[in-house]
Enzyme design. Structure first.
Site, PDB file in Angstrom:
ATOM      1  N   CYS A  65       0.853  -1.178   0.000  1.00  0.00           N
ATOM      2  CA  CYS A  65       0.000   0.000   0.000  1.00  0.00           C
ATOM      3  C   CYS A  65       0.890   1.230   0.000  1.00  0.00           C
ATOM      4  O   CYS A  65       1.894   1.293   0.700  1.00  0.00           O
ATOM      5  CB  CYS A  65      -0.944   0.080   1.190  1.00  0.00           C
ATOM      6  SG  CYS A  65      -2.148  -1.232   1.242  1.00  0.00           S
ATOM      7  N   ARG A 103       3.887  -0.435  -4.746  1.00  0.00           N
ATOM      8  CA  ARG A 103       3.579  -0.858  -3.372  1.00  0.00           C
ATOM      9  C   ARG A 103       2.208  -1.536  -3.253  1.00  0.00           C
ATOM     10  O   ARG A 103       1.827  -1.991  -2.175  1.00  0.00           O
ATOM     11  CB  ARG A 103       3.626   0.344  -2.435  1.00  0.00           C
ATOM     12  CG  ARG A 103       5.006   0.950  -2.298  1.00  0.00           C
ATOM     13  CD  ARG A 103       4.983   2.082  -1.321  1.00  0.00           C
ATOM     14  NE  ARG A 103       4.727   1.638   0.023  1.00  0.00           N
ATOM     15  CZ  ARG A 103       5.650   1.334   0.916  1.00  0.00           C
ATOM     16  NH1 ARG A 103       6.914   1.431   0.605  1.00  0.00           N
ATOM     17  NH2 ARG A 103       5.319   0.959   2.127  1.00  0.00           N
ATOM     18  N   ASN A 160      -1.743   2.257   5.684  1.00  0.00           N
ATOM     19  CA  ASN A 160      -0.895   1.162   5.235  1.00  0.00           C
ATOM     20  C   ASN A 160      -0.618   0.299   6.459  1.00  0.00           C
ATOM     21  O   ASN A 160      -0.028   0.782   7.422  1.00  0.00           O
ATOM     22  CB  ASN A 160       0.415   1.729   4.661  1.00  0.00           C
ATOM     23  CG  ASN A 160       1.467   0.654   4.450  1.00  0.00           C
ATOM     24  OD1 ASN A 160       1.140  -0.518   4.293  1.00  0.00           O
ATOM     25  ND2 ASN A 160       2.720   1.043   4.449  1.00  0.00           N
ATOM     26  N   GLY A 161      -1.066  -0.949   6.421  1.00  0.00           N
ATOM     27  CA  GLY A 161      -0.829  -1.828   7.570  1.00  0.00           C
ATOM     28  C   GLY A 161      -2.035  -2.700   7.822  1.00  0.00           C
ATOM     29  O   GLY A 161      -2.927  -2.821   6.978  1.00  0.00           O
ATOM     30  N   GLU A 178       7.095 -15.468 -10.323  1.00  0.00           N
ATOM     31  CA  GLU A 178       6.536 -14.121 -10.158  1.00  0.00           C
ATOM     32  C   GLU A 178       6.178 -13.469 -11.481  1.00  0.00           C
ATOM     33  O   GLU A 178       5.166 -12.795 -11.592  1.00  0.00           O
ATOM     34  CB  GLU A 178       7.578 -13.198  -9.516  1.00  0.00           C
ATOM     35  CG  GLU A 178       7.889 -13.459  -8.092  1.00  0.00           C
ATOM     36  CD  GLU A 178       8.923 -12.467  -7.579  1.00  0.00           C
ATOM     37  OE1 GLU A 178       8.581 -11.689  -6.696  1.00  0.00           O
ATOM     38  OE2 GLU A 178      10.073 -12.467  -8.070  1.00  0.00           O
ATOM     39  N   HIS A 238      15.233 -38.548  -5.323  1.00  0.00           N
ATOM     40  CA  HIS A 238      14.479 -38.935  -4.121  1.00  0.00           C
ATOM     41  C   HIS A 238      13.000 -38.587  -4.232  1.00  0.00           C
ATOM     42  O   HIS A 238      12.288 -38.574  -3.234  1.00  0.00           O
ATOM     43  CB  HIS A 238      15.094 -38.265  -2.890  1.00  0.00           C
ATOM     44  CG  HIS A 238      16.506 -38.688  -2.656  1.00  0.00           C
ATOM     45  ND1 HIS A 238      16.839 -39.951  -2.221  1.00  0.00           N
ATOM     46  CD2 HIS A 238      17.689 -38.039  -2.848  1.00  0.00           C
ATOM     47  CE1 HIS A 238      18.156 -40.058  -2.132  1.00  0.00           C
ATOM     48  NE2 HIS A 238      18.693 -38.906  -2.510  1.00  0.00           N
TER      49      HIS A 238
HETATM   50  C1  F6R Z   1      11.009 -11.431  -5.014  1.00  0.00           C
HETATM   51  C2  F6R Z   1      10.984 -10.395  -4.016  1.00  0.00           C
HETATM   52  C3  F6R Z   1      10.512 -10.714  -2.640  1.00  0.00           C
HETATM   53  C4  F6R Z   1      11.358  -9.949  -1.612  1.00  0.00           C
HETATM   54  C5  F6R Z   1      10.789 -10.151  -0.206  1.00  0.00           C
HETATM   55  C6  F6R Z   1      11.624  -9.422   0.841  1.00  0.00           C
HETATM   56  O1  F6R Z   1      11.507 -10.982  -6.239  1.00  0.00           O
HETATM   57  O2  F6R Z   1      11.317  -9.274  -4.299  1.00  0.00           O
HETATM   58  O3  F6R Z   1      10.539 -12.074  -2.386  1.00  0.00           O
HETATM   59  O4  F6R Z   1      12.668 -10.392  -1.679  1.00  0.00           O
HETATM   60  O5  F6R Z   1       9.480  -9.682  -0.149  1.00  0.00           O
HETATM   61  O6  F6R Z   1      11.666  -8.051   0.592  1.00  0.00           O
HETATM   62  P1  F6R Z   1      12.787  -7.143   1.216  1.00  0.00           P
HETATM   63  O7  F6R Z   1      14.080  -7.499   0.586  1.00  0.00           O
HETATM   64  O8  F6R Z   1      12.369  -5.748   0.907  1.00  0.00           O
HETATM   65  O9  F6R Z   1      12.809  -7.430   2.688  1.00  0.00           O
END
Ligand code: F6R
Length: 587
Positions: A2, A27, A100-101, A472, A488
């Protein structure tokens, strides 16, 4: 997760807020909304879907308002609909709020507010906050926000706009930054939202509030007293947050790895040595991260084992509570995070700090929450990463961990030399011909349902990371395995023409991973080799430099490019994959 922006100033508030939202879209992009305050009224507009190229709503285009708040949503509570989009209004329609939260105790608060005759218009947890503010409005908006936020459980950042032309924001666990323009002020979840207007910022700390008056005034939410804070001049360039001549942020950021590895290598050597000594003498070191950063941590564990003959633990942040009983004041935690805002990592840090564990973070965003709560930190210097899919931050994090492992072995110079050679080789590798070779592979793969990736030793965690990249961007089922594990069980998944990417570094595991490739080829798999040398088992070979212990850095890059082109060929948006958002500020 967000994005919030608030604006007060001489400009057209709705238009500036909308522009800020476009820059915050990474975001969250389920729905968006804007509220303006003018002529003692709140005007509101909400829309389901991405901000994209949205124009300022017609109803707001007439007489420009000077105050606005806006929000782009990543849905948590309540479906993706106009009514659940932010900003939310109180019963009187005179208070608008964006959040946001997560309000963890929203059910209990909602019941109480409903029994007090508050009318709810949405299923969102956020709406309870605006009704709580309404309850206390007779105390003035600042006190009302302070009291409302004190009743919330969970991590939140909120911004409130009133029909009287007041804007108040509060931070309790989720980021908020104030931008100081020329007679205009901004509050946002992230700096790119207002970077084109100003690079003078003030970071809100937890349990602080800001009120946009003649100029921003800051208050402690614990005491209600005004506090003084320092303006920070940041050196981010606007162009760094733009696509430039690239079609997407993702490919821009992949290509930027020509430079970012040099920048990651450029660490304070004394600090590397000092932290390496702390790792060597710690009673347990934990590398902690989520998603891709978690895979970086896992690679870090392998770096330390192989290079420094030292055992460090890696742990997915959300699983960290299982290790709490092993923590002592002699334990060291190294959180790895691009954003520095990931809620699961912050929770792990909080738990560790309660046991007096020393925290030394690896971060990419200066001023982030993690930077502020850590005892020390390294910046990985990848620059602004806007694509939701992490690429250049990943290889920068790997670089710093590689240096630390060499420093821990007492060989920092060797590690630095290796990293600089790798940076130079990546610079040569990332050319249009190379990209085209991988795009052609994407043409062969984009209609496949499954892709498997195998690696051994340092490249086992990279096989896992490679699978995240492909999942992704392309929504193809991709899965990474340790090469030795296939027989395995997972080998049952291989049939005629099943694509299998083999990460074959020139190291002690090479012969074994090639044998694993043979085993799957014998069952019909189509073998894509990512390796310094070609091999008869490969049906398609992607050459990478022979980078020794830095092989995880060079091996992930072609997979990043592949993931990008799979998305493009499937007509998907590589920058904003479905269901995801950057900076995961909820647990
Ligand atoms: C994958 C990706 C996410 C982030 C994860 C942690 O491409 O970007 O898996 O690595 O959400 O985010 P950060 O690094 O901001 O703590």
């Amino acid at each position: 997760m967000c994005g919030i922006i608030a604006y007060k100033g001489k400009g057209n508030a709705a238009s500036i807020a909308l522009d800020g939202l476009k820059r915050l879209e990474y975001r969250g992009y389920d729905s968006w909304g804007i509220a303006i305050s003018s002529d003692s009224r709140i005007g509101i507009y909400k829309h389901v879907g991405r901000v994209g190229n949205a124009e300022i709503p017609a109803a707001m285009a007439g007489k420009p308002a000077r105050l606005a708040i806006a929000h782009t949503r990543w849905a948590t509570h309540g479906g993706i609909s106009e009514k659940n989009a932010h900003p939310h209004l109180d019963c009187s329609g005179k208070i608008a709020l964006a959040h946001n939260g997560i309000v963890e105790n929203y059910q209990e608060l909602k019941k109480r507010l409903q029994s007090q005759n508050h009318k709810f218009a949405s299923e969102s947890d956020t709406e309870v906050i605006v009704h709580l503010v309404e309850n206390y409005m007779n105390l003035g908006v600042k006190k009302a926000v302070q009291k409302a936020v004190s009743e919330l459980k969970g991590r939140s950042a909120i911004v409130v706009l009133t029909s009287n032309g007041e804007i108040v924001a509060a931070r309790k666990g989720s980021p908020l930054i104030v931008g100081y323009g020329d007679d205009e002020y901004f509050i946002a979840s992230d700096i790119p939202a207002f970077l084109q207007h100003t690079s003078r910022v003030m970071y809100l700390d937890d349990n602080e509030m800001v009120s946009l008056e003649q100029e921003p005034r800051f208050y402690s939410m614990a005491t209600g007293k005004e506090i003084r804070k320092r303006i920070v001049q940041i050196d981010w360039k606007v162009e760094a947050a733009e696509k430039g001549s690239y079609r997407h942020f993702l490919i821009k950021e992949i290509m930027e790895q020509k430079d970012t590895l040099w920048r990651a290598a450029n660490q304070d050597e004394q600090k590397l040595v000092k932290v390496a000594e702390q790792i060597n003498s710690a009673y347990g070191t934990f590398l902690v991260g989520c998603g891709t950063a978690g895979k970086v941590c896992m690679t870090g564990e392998y770096f330390f084992a192989k290079i420094a003959k030292k055992h460090v633990n890696y742990c997915v942040a959300s699983e960290f509570p299982n290790y709490i009983s092993f923590l002592t004041p002699k334990t060291l935690m190294i959180p790895v995070s691009q954003s520095g805002e990931t809620a699961d990592v912050l929770e792990a840090i909080n738990a560790a700090k309660k046991r007096k564990v020393r925290i030394i973070s690896l971060l990419n965003v200066f001023g982030s929450t993690m930077m502020r709560v850590s005892d020390d930190f390294f910046m990985v210097n990848a620059g602004i990463e806007k694509a939701v899919v992490s690429t250049k931050a990943t290889t920068a994090q790997l670089s710093v961990l590689l240096l630390l492992a060499y420093a821990s072995a007492g060989n920092l110079n060797e590690g630095k030399r290796l990293l600089l050679d790798t940076a130079s080789a990546v610079n040569d590798m990332l050319n249009p011909r190379y990209e085209e070779h991988i795009r052609k592979l994407a043409e062969k793969l984009y209609e496949k349902e499954h892709i498997y990736i195998i690696g051994r030793s340092l490249n086992y965690p990279i096989a896992l990371e490679a699978s995240i990249k492909i999942q992704e961007t392309s929504y193809i089922h991709a899965e990474g395995f340790a090469g030795g594990e296939l027989k395995h069980g997972p080998i049952a998944l291989i049939s005629h023409d099943t694509p299998c990417i083999v990460l074959a570094a020139n190291d002690e595991s090479k012969d074994e991973i090639i044998s694993n490739a043979m085993e799957v080829k014998a069952r019909g798999a189509y073998i894509i080799g990512i390796a310094p040398d070609n091999n008869e088992v490969f049906d398609y070979w992607i050459k990478v430099p022979d980078a020794g212990n830095a092989s995880p850095i060079v091996n992930i890059i072609p997979v990043q490019i592949l993931a990008y082109h799979l998305a493009v060929l499937k007509g998907l948006d590589p920058d904003m994959p479905r269901n995801l958002a950057k900076s995961v500020t909820v647990k």
